[in-house]
Each structure stands twice: as C-alpha cells, then as structure tokens.
Motif scaffolding. Structure first.
Motif, mmCIF file in Angstrom:
data_model
loop_
_atom_site.group_PDB
_atom_site.id
_atom_site.type_symbol
_atom_site.label_atom_id
_atom_site.label_comp_id
_atom_site.label_asym_id
_atom_site.label_seq_id
_atom_site.Cartn_x
_atom_site.Cartn_y
_atom_site.Cartn_z
ATOM 1 N N CYS A 38 0.849 -1.204 0.000
ATOM 2 C CA CYS A 38 0.000 0.000 0.000
ATOM 3 C C CYS A 38 0.879 1.246 0.000
ATOM 4 C CB CYS A 38 -0.887 -0.016 1.245
ATOM 5 S SG CYS A 38 -1.830 1.493 1.484
ATOM 6 N N CYS A 56 -7.424 1.192 -6.771
ATOM 7 C CA CYS A 56 -6.191 1.167 -5.965
ATOM 8 C C CYS A 56 -4.979 1.078 -6.893
ATOM 9 C CB CYS A 56 -6.214 -0.024 -5.012
ATOM 10 S SG CYS A 56 -4.645 -0.245 -4.140
ATOM 11 N N CYS A 96 -9.141 3.883 -1.682
ATOM 12 C CA CYS A 96 -10.048 2.913 -1.048
ATOM 13 C C CYS A 96 -10.951 3.608 -0.027
ATOM 14 C CB CYS A 96 -9.259 1.785 -0.404
ATOM 15 S SG CYS A 96 -7.989 2.343 0.753
ATOM 16 N N ALA A 155 -2.413 5.918 -1.074
ATOM 17 C CA ALA A 155 -3.077 6.826 -2.007
ATOM 18 C C ALA A 155 -4.471 7.224 -1.534
ATOM 19 C CB ALA A 155 -3.169 6.192 -3.390
ATOM 20 N N GLY A 156 -5.094 6.385 -0.738
ATOM 21 C CA GLY A 156 -6.367 6.746 -0.124
ATOM 22 C C GLY A 156 -7.599 6.561 -0.984
HETATM 23 S S1 SF4 Z 1 -6.113 2.761 -2.509
HETATM 24 FE FE1 SF4 Z 1 -5.998 2.114 -0.368
HETATM 25 S S2 SF4 Z 1 -4.945 0.137 -0.408
HETATM 26 FE FE2 SF4 Z 1 -4.582 1.117 -2.388
HETATM 27 S S3 SF4 Z 1 -2.642 2.184 -2.155
HETATM 28 FE FE3 SF4 Z 1 -4.255 3.652 -1.660
HETATM 29 S S4 SF4 Z 1 -4.550 3.507 0.574
HETATM 30 FE FE4 SF4 Z 1 -3.386 1.693 -0.096
#
Ligand code: SF4
Length: 63
Positions: free
Chosen positions: A10, A55, A16, A13-14
């Motif tokens: 992970c 993601c 999710c 990136a946020g």
């Molecule tokens: S979307 Fe969620 S799981 Fe994927 S990199 Fe970003 S914080 Fe991590």
C-alpha cells in the motif's frame, strides 16, 4: 465477499477510503490502508470492486 489488504505494498493513495469509507480507512501515522470490516455486505460489493480497481498499488483484493 471478503476483503484482503497488504499494507506492505500500500502506498497510502487513499482511493479505497474515498471510495468505500464504510469499509476502509487509513492509519494516522503511515497512511496505509486499514480494513474496518473484512466481510462485505452484499449492497457494498460493487463499491468494493470499484475500490479494488482504483487502488494504484494492487494492495487490496476482494473474493
Ligand atoms: S487505494 Fe488504499 S490500499 Fe490502495 S494504495 Fe491507496 S490507501 Fe493503499
């Protein structure tokens, strides 16, 4: 459907947590994914699939 998350890939990136805030959050210190609820209610399955697609690191999956 159950969520799996790998915090070692992970990148915080946020996407999710933005896409499914009912199920995902980010840790205060490192920003990595926190799964709030592993078991996905049927009405959130499409949302979780979208979060998995968005993601950028492939850290989360749902099967
Ligand atoms: S979307 Fe969620 S799981 Fe994927 S990199 Fe970003 S914080 Fe991590």
């Amino acid at each position: 459907m159950e969520i799996k998350a790998d915090t070692t890939v992970c990148i915080g990136a946020g996407m999710c947590a933005l896409t499914a805030p009912q199920l995902f959050d980010q840790s205060e210190d490192e920003g990595t994914v926190l799964v709030l609820q592993r078991e996905v209610p049927p009405e959130l399955e499409d949302t979780v699939r979208r979060a998995v697609t968005l993601c950028p690191s492939g850290a989360i999956s749902a099967t």
